[in-house]
Structure formats: C-alpha cells, structure tokens
Design a protein around this motif. Structure first.
Motif, PDB file in Angstrom:
ATOM      1  N   ARG B 101     -32.543 -16.797 -25.323  1.00  0.00           N
ATOM      2  CA  ARG B 101     -33.747 -17.565 -24.995  1.00  0.00           C
ATOM      3  C   ARG B 101     -33.373 -18.834 -24.079  1.00  0.00           C
ATOM      4  NH1 ARG B 101     -35.511 -17.957 -31.251  1.00  0.00           N
ATOM      5  NH2 ARG B 101     -33.393 -17.312 -31.198  1.00  0.00           N
ATOM      6  N   THR B 102     -32.428 -18.672 -23.245  1.00  0.00           N
ATOM      7  CA  THR B 102     -32.010 -19.786 -22.127  1.00  0.00           C
ATOM      8  C   THR B 102     -31.960 -18.866 -20.799  1.00  0.00           C
ATOM      9  OG1 THR B 102     -30.797 -20.872 -24.021  1.00  0.00           O
ATOM     10  CG2 THR B 102     -30.290 -21.340 -21.865  1.00  0.00           C
ATOM     11  N   SER B 103     -32.466 -19.593 -19.975  1.00  0.00           N
ATOM     12  CA  SER B 103     -32.533 -18.981 -18.652  1.00  0.00           C
ATOM     13  C   SER B 103     -31.196 -18.437 -17.997  1.00  0.00           C
ATOM     14  CB  SER B 103     -33.385 -19.571 -17.438  1.00  0.00           C
ATOM     15  OG  SER B 103     -32.647 -20.803 -17.157  1.00  0.00           O
ATOM     16  N   ALA B 104     -31.098 -17.704 -17.106  1.00  0.00           N
ATOM     17  CA  ALA B 104     -29.858 -17.473 -16.333  1.00  0.00           C
ATOM     18  C   ALA B 104     -29.335 -18.675 -15.650  1.00  0.00           C
ATOM     19  CB  ALA B 104     -30.242 -16.141 -15.332  1.00  0.00           C
ATOM     20  N   GLN B 105     -30.066 -19.293 -15.129  1.00  0.00           N
ATOM     21  CA  GLN B 105     -29.648 -20.628 -14.432  1.00  0.00           C
ATOM     22  C   GLN B 105     -29.053 -21.550 -15.347  1.00  0.00           C
ATOM     23  OE1 GLN B 105     -30.571 -21.365 -11.078  1.00  0.00           O
ATOM     24  NE2 GLN B 105     -29.720 -23.447 -11.335  1.00  0.00           N
ATOM     25  N   GLU B 106     -29.821 -21.785 -16.441  1.00  0.00           N
ATOM     26  CA  GLU B 106     -29.130 -22.614 -17.778  1.00  0.00           C
ATOM     27  C   GLU B 106     -27.907 -22.179 -18.166  1.00  0.00           C
ATOM     28  OE1 GLU B 106     -32.941 -24.940 -19.456  1.00  0.00           O
ATOM     29  OE2 GLU B 106     -33.057 -22.728 -19.665  1.00  0.00           O
ATOM     30  N   ASN B 107     -27.680 -20.890 -18.185  1.00  0.00           N
ATOM     31  CA  ASN B 107     -26.444 -20.357 -18.892  1.00  0.00           C
ATOM     32  C   ASN B 107     -25.123 -20.561 -17.915  1.00  0.00           C
ATOM     33  OD1 ASN B 107     -26.263 -18.639 -21.314  1.00  0.00           O
ATOM     34  ND2 ASN B 107     -28.305 -18.052 -20.716  1.00  0.00           N
ATOM     35  N   VAL B 108     -25.623 -20.359 -16.719  1.00  0.00           N
ATOM     36  CA  VAL B 108     -24.514 -20.415 -15.596  1.00  0.00           C
ATOM     37  C   VAL B 108     -24.265 -22.176 -15.580  1.00  0.00           C
ATOM     38  CG1 VAL B 108     -24.053 -20.182 -13.146  1.00  0.00           C
ATOM     39  CG2 VAL B 108     -25.207 -18.469 -14.615  1.00  0.00           C
ATOM     40  N   GLU B 109     -25.158 -23.004 -15.732  1.00  0.00           N
ATOM     41  CA  GLU B 109     -24.905 -24.165 -15.597  1.00  0.00           C
ATOM     42  C   GLU B 109     -24.170 -24.822 -16.690  1.00  0.00           C
ATOM     43  OE1 GLU B 109     -28.177 -26.613 -15.082  1.00  0.00           O
ATOM     44  OE2 GLU B 109     -29.049 -25.737 -13.325  1.00  0.00           O
ATOM     45  N   LEU B 110     -23.947 -24.105 -17.832  1.00  0.00           N
ATOM     46  CA  LEU B 110     -23.155 -24.684 -18.873  1.00  0.00           C
ATOM     47  C   LEU B 110     -22.141 -25.362 -18.997  1.00  0.00           C
ATOM     48  CD1 LEU B 110     -24.272 -25.069 -21.977  1.00  0.00           C
ATOM     49  CD2 LEU B 110     -23.321 -22.842 -22.417  1.00  0.00           C
ATOM     50  N   PRO B 111     -21.051 -24.381 -18.228  1.00  0.00           N
ATOM     51  CA  PRO B 111     -19.750 -25.052 -17.941  1.00  0.00           C
ATOM     52  C   PRO B 111     -19.819 -26.533 -17.144  1.00  0.00           C
ATOM     53  CG  PRO B 111     -19.617 -22.832 -17.554  1.00  0.00           C
ATOM     54  CD  PRO B 111     -21.102 -23.097 -17.595  1.00  0.00           C
ATOM     55  N   LEU B 112     -20.725 -26.199 -16.198  1.00  0.00           N
ATOM     56  CA  LEU B 112     -20.650 -27.808 -15.296  1.00  0.00           C
ATOM     57  C   LEU B 112     -21.225 -28.924 -16.143  1.00  0.00           C
ATOM     58  CD1 LEU B 112     -22.269 -25.983 -12.323  1.00  0.00           C
ATOM     59  CD2 LEU B 112     -19.977 -26.520 -12.479  1.00  0.00           C
ATOM     60  N   LEU B 113     -22.124 -28.415 -17.125  1.00  0.00           N
ATOM     61  CA  LEU B 113     -22.669 -29.560 -18.117  1.00  0.00           C
ATOM     62  C   LEU B 113     -21.191 -30.052 -18.837  1.00  0.00           C
ATOM     63  CD1 LEU B 113     -25.370 -30.276 -18.870  1.00  0.00           C
ATOM     64  CD2 LEU B 113     -25.041 -28.914 -20.860  1.00  0.00           C
ATOM     65  N   TYR B 114     -20.573 -29.519 -19.142  1.00  0.00           N
ATOM     66  CA  TYR B 114     -19.199 -29.833 -20.071  1.00  0.00           C
ATOM     67  C   TYR B 114     -18.370 -30.545 -19.035  1.00  0.00           C
ATOM     68  CZ  TYR B 114     -21.228 -27.751 -24.027  1.00  0.00           C
ATOM     69  OH  TYR B 114     -21.769 -27.482 -25.546  1.00  0.00           O
ATOM     70  N   ARG B 115     -18.375 -30.164 -17.705  1.00  0.00           N
ATOM     71  CA  ARG B 115     -17.591 -30.821 -16.644  1.00  0.00           C
ATOM     72  C   ARG B 115     -18.397 -32.247 -16.331  1.00  0.00           C
ATOM     73  NH1 ARG B 115     -15.548 -27.373 -11.811  1.00  0.00           N
ATOM     74  NH2 ARG B 115     -17.099 -28.573 -10.883  1.00  0.00           N
ATOM     75  N   GLY B 116     -19.382 -32.605 -16.863  1.00  0.00           N
ATOM     76  CA  GLY B 116     -20.199 -33.880 -16.552  1.00  0.00           C
ATOM     77  C   GLY B 116     -20.674 -33.860 -15.159  1.00  0.00           C
ATOM     78  N   ASP B 117     -21.142 -32.557 -14.384  1.00  0.00           N
ATOM     79  CA  ASP B 117     -21.740 -32.664 -13.193  1.00  0.00           C
ATOM     80  C   ASP B 117     -23.286 -33.235 -13.267  1.00  0.00           C
ATOM     81  OD1 ASP B 117     -19.414 -31.798 -11.942  1.00  0.00           O
ATOM     82  OD2 ASP B 117     -19.978 -29.874 -11.845  1.00  0.00           O
ATOM     83  N   GLY B 118     -23.612 -33.758 -12.398  1.00  0.00           N
ATOM     84  CA  GLY B 118     -25.172 -34.008 -12.268  1.00  0.00           C
ATOM     85  C   GLY B 118     -26.090 -32.964 -12.316  1.00  0.00           C
TER      86      GLY B 118
END
Lengths: 406, 246
Positions: B101-118
């Motif tokens: 229930r999470t879009s492909a875009q958000e799934n792919v963004e996940l590792p960047l989230l933990y890396r602290g990217d904007g």
C-alpha cells in the motif's frame, strides 16, 4: 528526517483506519472522561461560588446566639439582640468594612390587588443593598427622611411583584400600594431578580426602612442581625477577630464568658464548599485517568501486534540501512501519533459532552485550557511510555531473521 | 592493480554451540573486484546464504577478516554496519519486500530517507531509478497493482537508487516465471555492464547463473569451485522487449 519519520507514521496510521480508530478509542474515552469530569466539577464549584456570592460579597453575618452543643445559632431565644448603635460602632471602628446593615425580619402576609402572599419582610437601611449585593430593577432606595420617620414605603422582590401585580417583569407594581400587616405602604422600588439558587428564593422578599419595620411590624427597636460587608480584597480573619472583640466589649463580656453572638463568614463558607468540590473533582478525574491507563495498554497491545505483523518491513528497513534508533523512533512516533490523535478526538468529544452535560446539570460551562492541554500532553506521554517497549522490540530485531519472517 | 573491493580471509560462521553446533561457513577466502558479476551457487545448506549475509554486512563472521574497500568491517557494530549498507550496498530479495500500500516511488525513496536526503533529491533520484528499470510512468502504482516482475524491478530500483558499489541479490528470480526471470537478469546484467555496479547474486538456477561472468560454488560451508564463466549470456531471450511486455 524527523519530519519524514512523522509522515511515515501518519501514513501507517491511515493505512489501518479501522484498527487505528479502535486503538485510540481507549485514549479517546479516557481523555474525554477526565476532561468532562473536571470541567463539570469546576462548573459545579463555580455554581456554588456564584450562589454564595449572590448572598453578598465578602459578607459577614453577625447573629445573636451562643456557640453551644447545638451548633452555631442554637438557643437564640434568650440571648440579647443587637441595636442600631452596634451597626454604627462596627462601621466606624473597624477598618476594611464597606457597609454594615442592621436588619430585622418578620414573616408576614402582604396583600395587594386582592391577592395575598406570605413573604419575608426585611427592615434595614440602604446599606442592606450593598451588603446583600442587591440592585434595583426600577424605582429608588429609601430617602433619609423616610428612614428617620419610618415612612410607609417599601421595595419589593421580583417574586412578590409577580405574585401580587403580575404584568411586566421589574416594572409593574411600582407606585402601587401594598398592605403589610395593618398598614399600607407605597412601592417605591423593585429589586432585580437574583433567580432561584441553592439558598432558596431570595426574590421572595419585601424591604422596609428599619424604623418602619420596628414601629409598624415587630414593635421592638431590637435588630435581629447585622450584615457586614468587607471591602474588596480585605482579609476576613483579622476583621472577624476585631469584630468579635468589639462586640464583646460592647456587651461587657468578661474573659470567662462565651460569646453570645455568632459571626458567619460567607467567604469562608464558599472556600469550604469549593474546597470540598475540588476534592471531589480531583477524585472523579483520577478515576477517569485510570481509563487513560487502560487506553495506553491498548496502544501497547496494538503496537506489539503491528511490530509482529510488520516484521518483514522492519527487516527491510534495517537491511537498507535504517539505524536502530531510527526504527525505534518510527514506532515510537507511531504510538505517539496514535495516542495524541486519541487525545485530540477526546478533547473534541469532551468539549461537546461537557457543554451538553453542563446544560443538563444547570452548571455553567467554562472551557478549561489547562486540563485540556494536560490531557493532551498526558495522552502523548502515554504513547511514549507504552510505545517504548514495542518500538524497542522492533529496533532490536535481527534483519536476517526479520526478512525471513512469514 | 588496486586491491579488490571485497576480501574475505578465513571467514567462518558458526551457529549454536555444543552438540547443536553448526559450521555454516568454514574458513572462506574470497576476493571480489569492483565491477564483477558473481553468481553464488550451491545446494541448500551449503552456506551460500550465510556468505551472502556476511557479504551484505547483515551478519558478522565468528572468525576471519572481511575487508570492504580495504577497511575491516568484520567487527563493526550494528549501527556502523547499517551506515555501511546504506552507503555502499543495495539489496534485492527473492520476495521483493516492498512496502504494501505504498507507491513504487515511495518504496524506491525509502533508502534515501534513511540517508537523510531532502524530498526533492529523493523524488528526482527515485524517478530516475524507476526509469532505469523500465518503470517510468508507474511511480504511483502500489505493489498490489504491479506484476511480480514489475515488483522486482521496483525492488531493483530501490537497490540502485543510492548508487551503491555493490548490489546483493538473493535469489532475485526465485518467485518469477522463466520469462520474467530472464528480464530481471537482463536488467541486473545491464546494471553491471552499463553502470559498473558490482553484482553478487545467489541462485540455484544454472540458467540465471549463466548471466554472471564468475560462478562461485559452495558445498558444506566451503568454496568447492570458483570459475570464470567463459561465455556469459549477453542478451536475455526477449529481454529487449522487457520494458513493454511487463
């Protein structure tokens, strides 16, 4: 990062709408119960305070009587009453006194328009309006000549006016004649209504100049009671002490004699009553707070289920580089978001419920920001406390095991 | 010649103790250079998954040394390994492991989230990664709306979005039919050859291993055979049509 984690938590709450709702229900009920109880309790306290202040602000009542086993006021028959000079002495010799009204009372049938009504007739000076916190709806107070001469003039309360004259509230009856016992007096003023209170109908009264009452109704120059109103902000304790001292001197009571009069303090009465109400309110609030605790356990339960359900998700997050603290933070924030959401819904519910119930219980509704804020913060704190254990459990998962979890 | 990207020296991994003791890995030595495409093969219980976990810094060896880019990583703490993973490693799993229930875009963004990217950086990188795996235009679809092959593509996009040095794929085609499997292999091969990403893949299917340029066979916790694939598959059957047919 924090914001992203917050958004993640919100999303996860939204993904499981029904479950989230059921989870926060405990918090909602707890928060709304606490707030409603406290708000209603405060309202009831305020209602009592209002009723007592309607007797008169910072009022001391000096009554004849001995403090005996029967309590204050018992055995007032044989003890000396007061005189007008007592009132004058108090007014002139004690600091912080705003007004002193000597008053006499009698229960009398009054007649007008062929209608008959049993009421309390009070005889007093114009100071009575100050001490009793009375306002005039129409007409005027007594003239000094009328007081000195004991003229046949009277001021009537709203209940007496309605029963005898009918017509318009606060107007009809002014200038009419009213028969009190064997004499007729002219209605020169009408009192503003104080409404029904816990102290009985205060509007059911007729006021005469003190001398008029003494001369034409009671036939005695004695004064049954002195009402003393203090100046705003005056401390009642020293004032009461000097009042008592003065009265003892005026009555030549020796050291071993007991007081043959009593001083009642409405402020003290109000404090005692609202103190009792405060204790009751806290007690009710505490009982309601237990349900908050139960709500917190509900959140912990669901968070644990959520962690188990999402083991693979947690494993994935850990594998792609989430730190232990970040996973922990995510679940902690989720728990806090849930419980804070419950708190917000609870506040809204409590506002509605206490508004409705205060109307039902006829107590004033007053929004209390501090208890609302406190309940909100407390519910968020519950999220932290009860979310901590599940969150730590999630953060400590082994990513390999977690990814293999079915 | 520069030092290999990955050096394993006498790596052992023991589970349990006493009678229940199990030696999953028994003194492995393995060098993997940057830009290699290695297939790790072997029967069940041969230690290939354990090796993969250690290579992926998800697990620590009981004994031995692991040098990643010349730095010792065998004794790192949990969080230190997590930092290493988020910076240098990408993971592709057999079961995709996308967030439901999470879009492909958000799934792919996940590792960047933990890396602290904007947000802007994340969004741009995720879009680019999805385009690289042939899923441009599918950003808003949730895993439930995607086929298995597409889901694995999203997972690959998630693995490469951080531009890692190494992508570790654990049975990436295990849940897919033959055609989708070949498409995924074609994609991994392209990542390796066009983008120079080192790919380590665990598989037990010889067809899939045939894409790799090197095959390492595990048996009973040891490396039985380490061979160069003289003729790696260069173009997957119908792989060229992958983008359109998925």
């Amino acid at each position: 990062m924090l914001f992203s984690v917050f958004m993640l938590a919100l999303r996860s709450v939204r993904r499981n709408m029904l479950r989230s709702f059921l989870t926060i229900l405990g918090i909602v009920i707890g928060v709304s119960a606490v707030i409603t109880m406290v708000t209603l309790g405060n309202g009831a306290t305020q209602a009592i305070e209002t009723q007592i202040t309607s007797l008169g602000t910072n009022l001391l009542l000096v009554m004849p009587g001995q403090r005996g086993p029967g309590g204050p006021g018992a055995g007032s028959g044989g003890v000396p009453q007061f005189t007008e000079s007592d009132a004058e002495a108090i007014a002139s010799q004690i600091g912080g006194v705003a007004a002193v009204a000597p008053q006499g009372r009698a229960s009398v049938h009054v007649v007008a328009n062929g209608r008959n009504w049993l009421t309390t007739v009070t005889g007093s000076t114009n100071a009575w309006f100050t001490t009793g916190n009375w306002k005039l709806a129409a007409g005027r107070m007594f003239d000094p000549d009328e007081q000195a001469a004991g003229s046949a003039v009277c001021i009537i309360g709203e209940t007496v006016r309605r029963e005898l004259y009918g017509g318009t509230t606060g107007v009809t009856g002014l200038g009419e004649q009213l028969r009190v016992k064997q004499f007729s007096c002219e209605v020169v003023g009408i009192l503003s209504s104080k409404g029904q209170g816990g102290m009985g109908d205060q509007d059911d009264t007729v006021v005469l100049p003190l001398y008029t009452l003494q001369r034409r109704v009671t036939g005695s120059r004695k004064v049954g009671m002195l009402s003393v109103s203090m100046e705003e902000g005056a401390d009642s304790a020293p004032l009461k002490a000097s009042l008592r001292q003065l009265m003892r001197e005026r009555r030549n009571l020796s050291e071993e004699d007991d007081d043959n009069f009593n001083v009642f303090d409405t402020q003290q009465l109000a404090e005692t009553l609202s103190g009792t109400m405060g204790v009751l309110t806290s007690l009710l609030g505490a009982v309601a707070a237990v349900s908050l605790l139960v709500g917190g356990i509900g959140i912990m339960n669901i968070m644990l289920v959520s962690v188990t359900e999402r083991t693979r998700e947690i494993g994935l997050r850990l594998a792609i580089g989430a730190l232990e603290g970040e996973v922990m933070l995510q679940f902690l924030i989720e728990a806090v978001v849930l419980s804070a959401l419950g708190g917000i819904v609870g506040v809204l519910l409590a506002t509605g419920a206490s508004y409705w119930l205060s109307g039902l219980m006829e107590v004033p509704y007053r929004f209390d920001p501090s208890i609302n804020l406190l309940a909100l913060l407390f519910s968020a704190a519950i999220g932290v406390v009860f979310g901590y254990f599940p969150a730590r459990r999630a953060a400590r998962l082994d990513p390999i095991e977690a990814l293999r979890h079915e | 010649m520069t030092a290999p990207l990955i050096q394993l020296r006498g790596i052992s991994r023991r589970y349990g103790s006493g009678a229940a003791e199990l030696m999953a890995l028994d003194g492995i030595d393995l060098d993997i250079g940057a830009g290699e495409f290695v297939a790790i093969m072997g029967p069940s219980g041969s230690g290939k998954s354990t090796a993969m976990n250690i290579l992926g810094c998800l697990d620590t060896p009981t004994a031995g040394q692991y040098l990643f880019k010349g730095a010792h990583v065998e004794a790192l703490t949990r969080d230190q390994r997590a930092r290493l993973r988020r910076r240098y490693l990408g993971f592709v799993f057999q079961g995709f492991n996308l967030l439901a229930r999470t879009s492909a875009q958000e799934n792919v963004e996940l590792p960047l989230l933990y890396r602290g990217d904007g947000a802007a950086v994340r969004s741009a990188a995720a879009t680019k990664a999805l385009q690289a795996v042939g899923l441009g235009g599918w950003e808003d679809h949730t895993p439930g709306e995607l086929s298995g092959g597409q889901q694995q593509r999203v997972a690959i996009a998630r693995a490469i979005v951080t531009t890692p040095a190494v992508v570790l794929a654990d049975e990436p085609t295990g849940n897919l039919d033959t055609q989708r499997s070949h498409e995924i292999m074609g994609l991994l091969m392209e990542l390796n050859s066009a983008h120079g990403i080192t790919v380590l893949m665990v598989t037990h299917e010889p067809d899939m291993a045939a894409y790799a340029r090197r095959m390492v066979h595990f048996v009973d916790g040891r490396i039985a055979r380490d061979e160069v694939n003289p003729h790696p598959v260069v173009a997957a059957p119908r792989a060229a049509a992958a983008v359109e047919t998925t």
